[in-house]
Design a protein around this motif. Structure first.
Motif, PDB file in Angstrom:
ATOM      1  N   ALA A  55      -2.944   6.028  -0.493  1.00  0.00           N
ATOM      2  CA  ALA A  55      -2.363   4.820   0.077  1.00  0.00           C
ATOM      3  C   ALA A  55      -1.440   5.091   1.260  1.00  0.00           C
ATOM      4  O   ALA A  55      -1.444   4.363   2.231  1.00  0.00           O
ATOM      5  CB  ALA A  55      -1.609   4.063  -0.996  1.00  0.00           C
ATOM      6  N   TYR A 113      -8.007  -0.504   0.921  1.00  0.00           N
ATOM      7  CA  TYR A 113      -7.842   0.483  -0.150  1.00  0.00           C
ATOM      8  C   TYR A 113      -8.402   1.792   0.373  1.00  0.00           C
ATOM      9  O   TYR A 113      -9.469   1.809   0.993  1.00  0.00           O
ATOM     10  CB  TYR A 113      -8.598   0.044  -1.409  1.00  0.00           C
ATOM     11  N   SER A 169      -9.302   0.291  -7.022  1.00  0.00           N
ATOM     12  CA  SER A 169      -8.361  -0.367  -6.114  1.00  0.00           C
ATOM     13  C   SER A 169      -7.381  -1.259  -6.858  1.00  0.00           C
ATOM     14  O   SER A 169      -6.406  -1.710  -6.277  1.00  0.00           O
ATOM     15  CB  SER A 169      -9.129  -1.185  -5.069  1.00  0.00           C
ATOM     16  N   LEU A 197       0.836  -1.200   0.000  1.00  0.00           N
ATOM     17  CA  LEU A 197       0.000   0.000   0.000  1.00  0.00           C
ATOM     18  C   LEU A 197       0.869   1.246   0.000  1.00  0.00           C
ATOM     19  O   LEU A 197       0.611   2.201  -0.707  1.00  0.00           O
ATOM     20  CB  LEU A 197      -0.907   0.016   1.232  1.00  0.00           C
TER      21      LEU A 197
END
Ligand SMILES: [Cu+2]
Length: 129
Positions: free
Chosen positions: A25, A99, A90, A17
């Motif tokens: 993110a 997400y 996502s 992420l």
């Protein structure tokens, strides 16, 4: 052993992420709304945030994605349809992790799960000024 695997996959998911830019993110800002993603349903399906706030989706069951676009539930004779609009996504369907997306403009944004459009796995984010 299982808890160790869970911890490892969480660390890996967190790392991926952070490394993917865009969207929201890498932020440490708390999400203003959280949507839990389980088999073919977003809970809650409709959330409201203010412009500048972040929504977080938590993938807890099955394999799903979050794709913005127009959703049509269909009719008795026509199947549901989903058309992406490119506002947020996502990426590849995932079975765990999160997400996040920061909404900067007011409006109502519909989204769906790509693999489960036929199941009407739809949601909306309403953003107030
Ligand atoms: Cu799905």
């Amino acid at each position: 052993m299982i808890s160790r695997l869970v911890t490892l996959s969480f660390v890996l998911a967190s790392a991926s992420l952070v490394s993917c830019g865009g969207d929201d993110a890498g932020t440490t800002e708390a999400a203003a709304a959280t949507v839990v993603v389980t088999n073919n349903i977003f809970t809650p399906a409709n959330v409201t945030v203010k412009a500048g706030q972040t929504v977080e989706w938590q993938f807890n069951q099955g394999v799903h994605d979050v794709t913005s676009g127009k959703t049509d539930p269909g009719t008795a004779t026509a199947p549901p349809t989903c058309t992406p609009d490119g506002k947020f996504a996502s990426g590849e369907p995932q079975g765990s992790g999160t997400y996040r997306f920061k909404f900067t403009t007011a409006g109502t944004f519909s989204y769906y799960c790509s693999p489960h459009c036929a199941n009407k796995q739809f949601g909306t984010v309403t953003v107030t000024p």
